[in-house]
Write an enzyme that holds these catalytic residues in place. Structure first.
Site, PDB file in Angstrom:
ATOM      1  N   GLY A  10      63.186 -20.072 -29.449  1.00 35.59           N
ATOM      2  CA  GLY A  10      63.562 -19.496 -30.736  1.00 35.59           C
ATOM      3  C   GLY A  10      62.409 -18.880 -31.500  1.00 35.59           C
ATOM      4  N   GLY A  12      61.050 -15.896 -30.896  1.00 35.42           N
ATOM      5  CA  GLY A  12      61.170 -14.441 -31.020  1.00 35.42           C
ATOM      6  C   GLY A  12      60.712 -13.661 -29.810  1.00 35.42           C
ATOM      7  N   TYR A  15      63.104 -10.687 -29.231  1.00 36.03           N
ATOM      8  CA  TYR A  15      62.907  -9.679 -30.273  1.00 36.03           C
ATOM      9  C   TYR A  15      61.648  -8.867 -30.005  1.00 36.03           C
ATOM     10  CZ  TYR A  15      62.957  -7.972 -35.149  1.00 36.03           C
ATOM     11  OH  TYR A  15      63.004  -7.201 -36.276  1.00 36.03           O
ATOM     12  N   LYS A  35      64.960 -11.087 -17.529  1.00 36.47           N
ATOM     13  CA  LYS A  35      64.879 -12.479 -17.978  1.00 36.47           C
ATOM     14  C   LYS A  35      65.314 -13.325 -16.784  1.00 36.47           C
ATOM     15  CE  LYS A  35      65.490 -15.728 -21.624  1.00 36.47           C
ATOM     16  NZ  LYS A  35      65.160 -15.855 -23.044  1.00 36.47           N
ATOM     17  N   SER A  39      69.423 -19.806 -20.346  1.00 37.66           N
ATOM     18  CA  SER A  39      70.351 -20.919 -20.536  1.00 37.66           C
ATOM     19  C   SER A  39      71.137 -20.720 -21.827  1.00 37.66           C
ATOM     20  CB  SER A  39      69.591 -22.252 -20.628  1.00 37.66           C
ATOM     21  OG  SER A  39      68.869 -22.507 -19.448  1.00 37.66           O
ATOM     22  N   ASP A  44      70.371 -13.060 -24.897  1.00 35.64           N
ATOM     23  CA  ASP A  44      69.032 -12.465 -24.884  1.00 35.64           C
ATOM     24  C   ASP A  44      68.993 -11.234 -23.986  1.00 35.64           C
ATOM     25  OD1 ASP A  44      68.320 -14.528 -26.511  1.00 35.64           O
ATOM     26  OD2 ASP A  44      67.026 -15.547 -25.066  1.00 35.64           O
ATOM     27  N   GLY A 106      60.250 -15.069 -20.551  1.00 36.21           N
ATOM     28  CA  GLY A 106      60.478 -16.452 -20.162  1.00 36.21           C
ATOM     29  C   GLY A 106      61.581 -17.121 -20.965  1.00 36.21           C
ATOM     30  N   ALA A 107      61.830 -18.386 -20.630  1.00 42.52           N
ATOM     31  CA  ALA A 107      62.806 -19.209 -21.352  1.00 42.52           C
ATOM     32  C   ALA A 107      62.048 -20.352 -22.015  1.00 42.52           C
ATOM     33  CB  ALA A 107      63.856 -19.751 -20.386  1.00 42.52           C
ATOM     34  N   GLY A 108      62.141 -20.442 -23.343  1.00 42.42           N
ATOM     35  CA  GLY A 108      61.416 -21.495 -24.043  1.00 42.42           C
ATOM     36  C   GLY A 108      59.913 -21.322 -23.929  1.00 42.42           C
TER      37      GLY A 108
END
Length: 211
Positions: A10, A12, A15, A35, A39, A44, A106-108
């Site tokens: 979260g 950004g 964005y 991406k 999850s 996104d 990436g994720a997280g």
């Protein structure tokens, strides 16, 4: 090519990926986006795909999609799925051939597990990418940013710089300029961009190894 990671979920990354992609498109660069793992839906990937006007299918841009908004390893376990790293690699190689410059998000954060013994940082290393770190401007960011940069470097990953995404109005953050200086001094890393919103941002493209 570049990997966009962050100090947290979260923060950004999506964005910033979209803004960076649009800047490059305006400069005439054929830029793509990927991406590898998402999850909790497809939001996104859908957002950046729309912002950049990409025609690739969602599966091409997001080869591993998980329904639960959890760490990929947990979401995959609940859904009884096996995350295939080779599938990610194949999708990555295909997009590399199609685009002049590829943004991989990436994720997280960097220590988020994708599967057993394989973190987001391991994926960055596996794809042989340099990265930028998206961070926030408010209290706690010095610690989170320095830890993230240090973790990446210990994995042998080159960090090109930090982009501050102002999810909090930076003018309301006490001594934010001193905060940014501290990140650079103690993290031995350069802040190469500050994003306030879609129309108010600065990113030093010279740091990104553009084609």
């Amino acid at each position: 090519m570049i990997f966009v990671t962050g100090t947290d979920t979260g923060i950004g990354k999506t964005y910033v990926s979209a803004i960076l992609g649009k800047i490059l498109k305006e400069k005439g660069i054929n830029v793509g986006y990927m991406k590898p793992v998402e999850s909790g839906g497809i939001e996104d990937t859908a957002y950046v795909r729309s912002e950049l006007g990409l025609n690739n299918s969602f599966e091409e841009l997001n080869p591993v999609n998980l329904k639960k908004p959890l760490s990929p390893n947990i979401s995959a376990k609940i859904e009884e799925k096996e995350i295939d790293i080779l599938k990610i690699k194949a999708a990555f190689e295909k997009l590399k051939e199609e685009y002049e410059f590829l943004i991989v998000e990436g994720a997280g954060g960097v220590a988020v597990p994708i599967k057993k013994d394989f973190l987001i940082a391991d994926l960055i290393k596996y794809l042989d990418l340099t990265c930028i770190v998206v961070s926030r401007p408010n209290l706690g960011t010095i610690n989170h940013t320095i830890l993230t940069v240090d973790f990446l470097r210990k994995k042998g990953i080159t960090v090109l710089g930090v982009i501050i995404n102002c999810i909090t109005d930076v003018s309301k953050v006490p001594y934010y300029e001193e905060t940014f200086k501290s990140i650079e001094e103690f993290g031995n890393v350069e802040i190469i961009g500050i994003v306030n919103d879609k129309k108010d941002f600065y990113i030093d493209l010279k740091k990104l190894n553009l084609p």
